[in-house]
Scaffold this active site. Structure first.
Site, PDB file in Angstrom:
ATOM      1  N   ASP A  93       0.845  -1.210   0.000  1.00 44.34           N
ATOM      2  CA  ASP A  93       0.000   0.000   0.000  1.00 44.34           C
ATOM      3  C   ASP A  93       0.871   1.248   0.000  1.00 44.34           C
ATOM      4  O   ASP A  93       2.044   1.210   0.377  1.00 44.34           O
ATOM      5  CB  ASP A  93      -0.958   0.006   1.197  1.00 44.34           C
ATOM      6  CG  ASP A  93      -0.254   0.030   2.559  1.00 44.34           C
ATOM      7  OD1 ASP A  93       0.831  -0.579   2.685  1.00 44.34           O
ATOM      8  OD2 ASP A  93      -0.796   0.659   3.487  1.00 44.34           O
ATOM      9  N   GLU A 158       0.031  -1.252   5.855  1.00 45.48           N
ATOM     10  CA  GLU A 158       1.097  -0.702   6.703  1.00 45.48           C
ATOM     11  C   GLU A 158       0.922   0.795   6.903  1.00 45.48           C
ATOM     12  O   GLU A 158       1.112   1.320   7.995  1.00 45.48           O
ATOM     13  CB  GLU A 158       2.466  -1.000   6.077  1.00 45.48           C
ATOM     14  CG  GLU A 158       3.631  -0.842   7.052  1.00 45.48           C
ATOM     15  CD  GLU A 158       4.208   0.559   7.101  1.00 45.48           C
ATOM     16  OE1 GLU A 158       5.018   0.830   7.993  1.00 45.48           O
ATOM     17  OE2 GLU A 158       3.837   1.400   6.261  1.00 45.48           O
ATOM     18  N   GLU A 159       0.546   1.477   5.841  1.00 44.38           N
ATOM     19  CA  GLU A 159       0.459   2.944   5.921  1.00 44.38           C
ATOM     20  C   GLU A 159      -0.740   3.414   6.741  1.00 44.38           C
ATOM     21  O   GLU A 159      -0.892   4.610   7.004  1.00 44.38           O
ATOM     22  CB  GLU A 159       0.402   3.558   4.513  1.00 44.38           C
ATOM     23  CG  GLU A 159       1.640   3.301   3.656  1.00 44.38           C
ATOM     24  CD  GLU A 159       2.900   4.010   4.154  1.00 44.38           C
ATOM     25  OE1 GLU A 159       2.883   4.586   5.250  1.00 44.38           O
ATOM     26  OE2 GLU A 159       3.907   3.960   3.432  1.00 44.38           O
ATOM     27  N   THR A 320     -17.917  35.375  11.700  1.00 46.74           N
ATOM     28  CA  THR A 320     -17.858  35.645  13.138  1.00 46.74           C
ATOM     29  C   THR A 320     -18.683  34.620  13.901  1.00 46.74           C
ATOM     30  O   THR A 320     -19.891  34.785  14.089  1.00 46.74           O
ATOM     31  CB  THR A 320     -18.355  37.078  13.432  1.00 46.74           C
ATOM     32  OG1 THR A 320     -19.555  37.310  12.674  1.00 46.74           O
ATOM     33  CG2 THR A 320     -17.314  38.109  13.034  1.00 46.74           C
ATOM     34  N   ARG A 333       5.605   9.300  18.851  1.00 41.70           N
ATOM     35  CA  ARG A 333       6.596   8.282  18.475  1.00 41.70           C
ATOM     36  C   ARG A 333       7.169   7.752  19.776  1.00 41.70           C
ATOM     37  O   ARG A 333       7.497   8.523  20.679  1.00 41.70           O
ATOM     38  CB  ARG A 333       7.709   8.900  17.627  1.00 41.70           C
ATOM     39  CG  ARG A 333       7.260   9.394  16.264  1.00 41.70           C
ATOM     40  CD  ARG A 333       6.974   8.265  15.281  1.00 41.70           C
ATOM     41  NE  ARG A 333       6.279   8.772  14.097  1.00 41.70           N
ATOM     42  CZ  ARG A 333       5.955   8.027  13.046  1.00 41.70           C
ATOM     43  NH1 ARG A 333       6.240   6.732  13.027  1.00 41.70           N
ATOM     44  NH2 ARG A 333       5.328   8.546  12.025  1.00 41.70           N
ATOM     45  N   SER A 404       8.166   4.142  11.982  1.00 46.67           N
ATOM     46  CA  SER A 404       7.607   2.955  12.630  1.00 46.67           C
ATOM     47  C   SER A 404       7.181   1.926  11.598  1.00 46.67           C
ATOM     48  O   SER A 404       6.675   2.282  10.535  1.00 46.67           O
ATOM     49  CB  SER A 404       6.378   3.349  13.455  1.00 46.67           C
ATOM     50  OG  SER A 404       6.665   4.464  14.268  1.00 46.67           O
ATOM     51  N   HIS A 432       5.885   9.861   1.718  1.00 49.88           N
ATOM     52  CA  HIS A 432       4.659  10.458   2.284  1.00 49.88           C
ATOM     53  C   HIS A 432       4.431  11.887   1.788  1.00 49.88           C
ATOM     54  O   HIS A 432       3.467  12.526   2.190  1.00 49.88           O
ATOM     55  CB  HIS A 432       4.675  10.471   3.825  1.00 49.88           C
ATOM     56  CG  HIS A 432       4.673   9.107   4.431  1.00 49.88           C
ATOM     57  ND1 HIS A 432       4.209   8.847   5.693  1.00 49.88           N
ATOM     58  CD2 HIS A 432       5.076   7.906   3.941  1.00 49.88           C
ATOM     59  CE1 HIS A 432       4.334   7.564   5.967  1.00 49.88           C
ATOM     60  NE2 HIS A 432       4.871   6.967   4.910  1.00 49.88           N
TER      61      HIS A 432
END
Ligand code: BES
Ligand code: ZN
Length: 460
Positions: A93, A158-159, A320, A333, A404, A432
């Protein structure tokens, strides 16, 4: 089985260099964005494309493993009795492509410029999966067999946090049994420097929803009368760090182990050019937790970041209002001994504690993954270093990475076997981001490195 002469294999890799590149381009054309439900069909097509490639290579088994999400691909070549079994993991992916207008060439129309191929997923992780598939092909084509037993698992989520992977691994424990694991989904320290990654950070991801009035209100009629959820959430986020970059969530660092002096020395010995690194980010300065070098912070220290923030009006011009709600995407992380669930508990408790009166806080947990630190004293790391160096002609360094890969820790725990993170990306590969690329020399030498790895493991 006798060992095969490597020069035939290497000559095959040289002779088919361009075709391998073309095959990467072809696979890259499938827009396998796992996070977007509109691409669910492409995810299946993508997996089937890979199955088509491995089916031609005499695998003793090829399977599509369905999950409640996107399918994984499994293949094995188990005809080297008495030789070790290597489990290779990757993901098929890719990340979303926005902002699309920043791509120089379209993300799913791979282009070659400056010795690189540009396109979404070329390095993260299709190119690196293909490196192994082509190394396998090169043995099969020249010697009909691999020198070791190989299993290949390529997941499709995975992503998006590998949510279905743990269950899949429980179900397929027997199929995934191996002596060693190899993952190619990281970057090298710099151009031409073979780098074995020996540490990855984990991840904990949540959404923080802050709710105030039942609907948006006129800020003239109601402003000053009730708490504004956007103001409230912004203030809460500002309280997550102190001015020196330390995370203020109580208990956050409790399980973090200090780096040893040899670990610090090893990191310090790497030829890291901080100014170059800063320039590559485009940021005006580096910043982070006081007391640690940039590499130490990015590789070995935990973080807490707001990845996105929404709420109120952000269209053209002004409006507003007192917004009804605000939301932040927050991730950490993690480093060894920090568990995603425990950190999620701590961060949740802290948000609840610091929420000002007048708003409600609701936390949604998205996903997590555990950190990994490799047992580098295991002899297989020397073997991998040797293989990597043979292909690139330079000494291999140990590095860590801040990203990761949830699979890595899980497989290491399940099998008790060391995981070799043999990555062929580059630090500025734009993974990415718009304009992702893979260095085609790395792609080529990566195939040779993988071939050397199989060969070296056969000699163990
Ligand atoms: N290839 C990366 C992992 C990576 C990133 C390694 C940076 C080394 C440096 C992988 O595809 C990835 O992006 N993983 C996600 C995992 C997350 C969604 C659980 C990540 O790190 O954000
Ligand atoms: Zn990625």
């Amino acid at each position: 089985m006798t060992l095969v002469p490597m020069q035939d294999v290497l000559a095959f890799i040289d002779a088919h260099r361009q075709r391998f590149v073309d095959e990467l381009a072809e696979w890259t054309r499938i827009p396998a964005i796992s996070s977007d439900p509109a691409h669910a069909g492409d995810m299946v097509k993508n997996a089937e494309h890979l199955i088509g490639l491995v089916k031609k290579l005499g695998a003793t088994k090829t399977e599509l493993w369905p999950t409640p999400g996107h399918p994984a691909v499994f293949a094995e070549w188990m005809d080297a009795p008495g030789k070790p079994t290597l489990l290779i993991y990757g993901h098929h992916d890719v990340q979303p492509i926005d902002p699309l207008n920043e791509w120089i060439s379209p993300p799913f129309e791979p282009a070659v410029r400056d010795g690189r191929m540009w396109g979404r997923g070329v390095v993260d992780d299709k190119g690196q999966v293909l490196i192994h598939v082509k190394a396998i092909e090169s043995f099969i084509a020249t010697h009909k067999k691999l020198p070791i037993n190989v299993k290949l698992i390529v997941e499709g989520e995975e992503e998006i946090g590998s949510a279905n992977l743990d269950e899949l691994m429980r179900q397929k424990k027997k199929e995934l049994a191996a002596d060693f694991v190899c993952v190619s989904d990281t970057a090298m320290f710099g151009r031409g420097i073979p780098s074995l990654c020996v540490g990855l950070r984990g991840l904990m991801y949540i959404e923080v929803h802050v709710e105030g009035p039942a609907q948006d209100l006129h800020s003239g009629s109601f402003g000053g009368g009730i708490m504004n959820p956007v103001n409230a959430l912004a203030k809460m986020i500002a309280r997550l760090h102190d001015d020196e970059g330390k995370i203020t969530v109580p208990g956050f660092y409790d399980k973090v182990v200090a780096l040893t002096e040899p670990e610090r020395a090893e990191i310090k010995s790497l030829p890291f050019d901080e100014e170059e690194w800063r320039k590559s980010t485009g940021a005006p300065a580096v910043f982070g937790e006081k007391g640690y070098s940039t590499l130490e912070r990015v590789w070995t220290r935990p973080t807490l970041d707001c990845n996105g923030f929404s709420g109120g009006f952000s269209g053209e011009g002004s409006k507003t209002i007192i917004p009804a709600r605000a939301m932040a995407k927050i991730s950490c992380r993690l480093v060894p001994h920090q568990e995603p669930e425990e950190i999620a508990d701590l961060v949740t408790r802290y948000f609840e504690k610091i929420a000002p009166p007048g708003v409600k806080v609701r936390i949604v947990r998205l996903h997590g993954g555990r950190p990994y630190l490799a047992p580098t004293d295991h002899p297989v790391f020397e073997v991998a270093k040797r293989a990597f160096s043979k292909a690139f002609g330079k000494p291999t360094v140990f590095i860590r990475e801040g990203g990761s890969i949830p699979f890595v820790r899980t497989i290491a725990d399940v099998t008790g076997k060391p995981c070799l993170l043999m990555g062929f990306g580059q630090p500025d590969e734009n993974a990415h981001a718009p304009n992702e690329w893979i260095d085609l020399e790395n792609f080529h030498l990566g195939i040779k490195s993988a071939a050397h790895l199989y060969d070296e493991l056969a000699r163990l």
